[in-house]
Write a protein that holds these residues in place. Sequence first.
Motif, PDB file in Angstrom:
ATOM      1  N   GLY A 153      15.405  40.410  32.869  1.00  0.00           N
ATOM      2  CA  GLY A 153      14.321  40.704  33.803  1.00  0.00           C
ATOM      3  C   GLY A 153      14.438  42.059  34.472  1.00  0.00           C
ATOM      4  N   ASP A 154      15.638  42.662  34.436  1.00  0.00           N
ATOM      5  CA  ASP A 154      15.810  43.991  35.028  1.00  0.00           C
ATOM      6  C   ASP A 154      15.028  45.027  34.234  1.00  0.00           C
ATOM      7  N   LYS A 155      14.552  46.043  34.935  1.00  0.00           N
ATOM      8  CA  LYS A 155      13.818  47.147  34.312  1.00  0.00           C
ATOM      9  C   LYS A 155      14.750  48.346  34.163  1.00  0.00           C
ATOM     10  N   VAL A 156      14.664  48.988  33.008  1.00  0.00           N
ATOM     11  CA  VAL A 156      15.562  50.083  32.665  1.00  0.00           C
ATOM     12  C   VAL A 156      14.755  51.308  32.244  1.00  0.00           C
ATOM     13  N   ASN A 157      15.152  52.471  32.756  1.00  0.00           N
ATOM     14  CA  ASN A 157      14.487  53.718  32.379  1.00  0.00           C
ATOM     15  C   ASN A 157      14.827  54.090  30.939  1.00  0.00           C
ATOM     16  N   VAL A 158      13.816  54.535  30.199  1.00  0.00           N
ATOM     17  CA  VAL A 158      14.000  54.904  28.790  1.00  0.00           C
ATOM     18  C   VAL A 158      13.591  56.360  28.586  1.00  0.00           C
ATOM     19  N   GLU A 159      14.465  57.111  27.952  1.00  0.00           N
ATOM     20  CA  GLU A 159      14.100  58.441  27.447  1.00  0.00           C
ATOM     21  C   GLU A 159      14.351  58.441  25.946  1.00  0.00           C
ATOM     22  N   THR A 186       7.204  60.183  39.953  1.00  0.00           N
ATOM     23  CA  THR A 186       8.546  59.685  39.633  1.00  0.00           C
ATOM     24  C   THR A 186       8.668  58.211  39.968  1.00  0.00           C
ATOM     25  N   LEU A 187       8.155  57.821  41.125  1.00  0.00           N
ATOM     26  CA  LEU A 187       8.247  56.428  41.564  1.00  0.00           C
ATOM     27  C   LEU A 187       7.467  55.495  40.650  1.00  0.00           C
ATOM     28  N   SER A 188       6.300  55.941  40.185  1.00  0.00           N
ATOM     29  CA  SER A 188       5.456  55.071  39.358  1.00  0.00           C
ATOM     30  C   SER A 188       5.942  54.988  37.923  1.00  0.00           C
ATOM     31  N   ALA A 189       6.702  55.994  37.456  1.00  0.00           N
ATOM     32  CA  ALA A 189       7.099  56.053  36.050  1.00  0.00           C
ATOM     33  C   ALA A 189       8.525  55.580  35.789  1.00  0.00           C
ATOM     34  N   THR A 190       9.280  55.265  36.846  1.00  0.00           N
ATOM     35  CA  THR A 190      10.689  54.907  36.680  1.00  0.00           C
ATOM     36  C   THR A 190      11.046  53.661  37.483  1.00  0.00           C
ATOM     37  N   ASN A 191      12.290  53.212  37.305  1.00  0.00           N
ATOM     38  CA  ASN A 191      12.760  52.066  38.080  1.00  0.00           C
ATOM     39  C   ASN A 191      13.326  52.458  39.439  1.00  0.00           C
ATOM     40  N   LEU A 192      13.262  53.735  39.794  1.00  0.00           N
ATOM     41  CA  LEU A 192      13.805  54.181  41.078  1.00  0.00           C
ATOM     42  C   LEU A 192      12.995  53.657  42.260  1.00  0.00           C
ATOM     43  N   SER A 193      11.731  53.292  42.019  1.00  0.00           N
ATOM     44  CA  SER A 193      10.903  52.728  43.083  1.00  0.00           C
ATOM     45  C   SER A 193      11.373  51.337  43.486  1.00  0.00           C
ATOM     46  N   GLN A 194      12.162  50.689  42.639  1.00  0.00           N
ATOM     47  CA  GLN A 194      12.621  49.328  42.904  1.00  0.00           C
ATOM     48  C   GLN A 194      13.936  49.288  43.669  1.00  0.00           C
ATOM     49  N   LEU A 195      14.518  50.461  43.943  1.00  0.00           N
ATOM     50  CA  LEU A 195      15.805  50.503  44.620  1.00  0.00           C
ATOM     51  C   LEU A 195      15.686  50.098  46.083  1.00  0.00           C
ATOM     52  N   ILE A 251      11.730  60.656  32.098  1.00  0.00           N
ATOM     53  CA  ILE A 251      11.644  59.278  31.634  1.00  0.00           C
ATOM     54  C   ILE A 251      10.345  59.060  30.858  1.00  0.00           C
ATOM     55  N   SER A 252      10.468  58.413  29.696  1.00  0.00           N
ATOM     56  CA  SER A 252       9.313  58.173  28.834  1.00  0.00           C
ATOM     57  C   SER A 252       8.572  56.895  29.195  1.00  0.00           C
ATOM     58  N   VAL A 253       9.334  55.841  29.509  1.00  0.00           N
ATOM     59  CA  VAL A 253       8.747  54.528  29.749  1.00  0.00           C
ATOM     60  C   VAL A 253       9.835  53.654  30.368  1.00  0.00           C
ATOM     61  N   VAL A 254       9.453  52.504  30.893  1.00  0.00           N
ATOM     62  CA  VAL A 254      10.415  51.542  31.439  1.00  0.00           C
ATOM     63  C   VAL A 254      10.437  50.320  30.523  1.00  0.00           C
ATOM     64  N   ALA A 255      11.629  49.861  30.158  1.00  0.00           N
ATOM     65  CA  ALA A 255      11.802  48.683  29.308  1.00  0.00           C
ATOM     66  C   ALA A 255      12.359  47.531  30.134  1.00  0.00           C
ATOM     67  N   GLU A 256      12.083  46.309  29.676  1.00  0.00           N
ATOM     68  CA  GLU A 256      12.595  45.116  30.360  1.00  0.00           C
ATOM     69  C   GLU A 256      13.699  44.478  29.526  1.00  0.00           C
ATOM     70  N   ILE A 257      14.779  44.080  30.187  1.00  0.00           N
ATOM     71  CA  ILE A 257      15.851  43.363  29.508  1.00  0.00           C
ATOM     72  C   ILE A 257      15.407  41.919  29.287  1.00  0.00           C
ATOM     73  N   THR A 258      15.429  41.478  28.035  1.00  0.00           N
ATOM     74  CA  THR A 258      14.970  40.127  27.710  1.00  0.00           C
ATOM     75  C   THR A 258      16.100  39.180  27.331  1.00  0.00           C
ATOM     76  N   GLN A 259      17.250  39.719  26.967  1.00  0.00           N
ATOM     77  CA  GLN A 259      18.376  38.862  26.584  1.00  0.00           C
ATOM     78  C   GLN A 259      19.686  39.611  26.785  1.00  0.00           C
ATOM     79  N   VAL A 260      20.689  38.905  27.288  1.00  0.00           N
ATOM     80  CA  VAL A 260      22.035  39.454  27.447  1.00  0.00           C
ATOM     81  C   VAL A 260      22.997  38.524  26.708  1.00  0.00           C
ATOM     82  N   ILE A 261      23.672  39.079  25.704  1.00  0.00           N
ATOM     83  CA  ILE A 261      24.601  38.293  24.898  1.00  0.00           C
ATOM     84  C   ILE A 261      26.014  38.814  25.158  1.00  0.00           C
ATOM     85  N   GLU A 262      26.863  37.972  25.733  1.00  0.00           N
ATOM     86  CA  GLU A 262      28.224  38.382  26.079  1.00  0.00           C
ATOM     87  C   GLU A 262      29.219  37.835  25.069  1.00  0.00           C
TER      88      GLU A 262
END
Length: 205
Positions: free
Chosen positions: A176-182, A67-76, A103-114
């Motif tokens: 730069g934040d990592k997000v869990n993807v299913e 779980t820790l290696s496959a998700t962003n929960l290890s970064q908490l 969780i299938s994979v972890v994705a990285e946020i590359t852009q935030v448009i407000e």
Amino acid sequence: MFTGIVRGMAQVESIEKKQDFQTHIVRLSGELSQGIEIGASVAHNGCCLTVTQIDDELVTFDLMNETLSATNLSQLSEGDYVNIERAAKFGDEIGGHNMSGHISVVAEITQVIETPNNKTLWFLLPLDKMKYVLEKGYIGLDGCSLTIGEVKGNAFNVHLIPETLNRTLFGRRQVGDKVNVEFDPQTQAIVDTVERVMDNRLKNA
């Protein structure tokens, strides 16, 4: 089973780290803790975890190395927040889409448009996983059932309304934040089946 309708966020009160193993104690209050029992399934950022101990509002969960290696929960860290969804019950309204909490994979946020009334987030995925990402299809991100917007190469975006931003971690997420993807299980099943059939036809041609 989960629906991808995150009910709120919960704070991580403490983390006990051991070799290839962690115990997280999370404060669940209000409807997040209503009727909770040891053995119940609770999704943290979309990852299904099992309740191992309850002390009033403090609820304990154990996380294995997989779980820790496959998700962003290890970064908490202690004091961080996670998106929370309780397991769906028979008869519940399915407001999102069926999700397993795996969780299938972890994705990285590359852009935030407000913009004044919403926010658009762009995510980067390994190219081989993009076959499961279809415009206007469903995807689970940190436990939230969301509709995919645009797809470009190995990137895609989602558009978030104020309610989602207020109720979930997406109101705080940054580049730069990592997000869990299913991935949507139906989409994944169809794509994998078609690939398998085509491979068999090529081998037998």
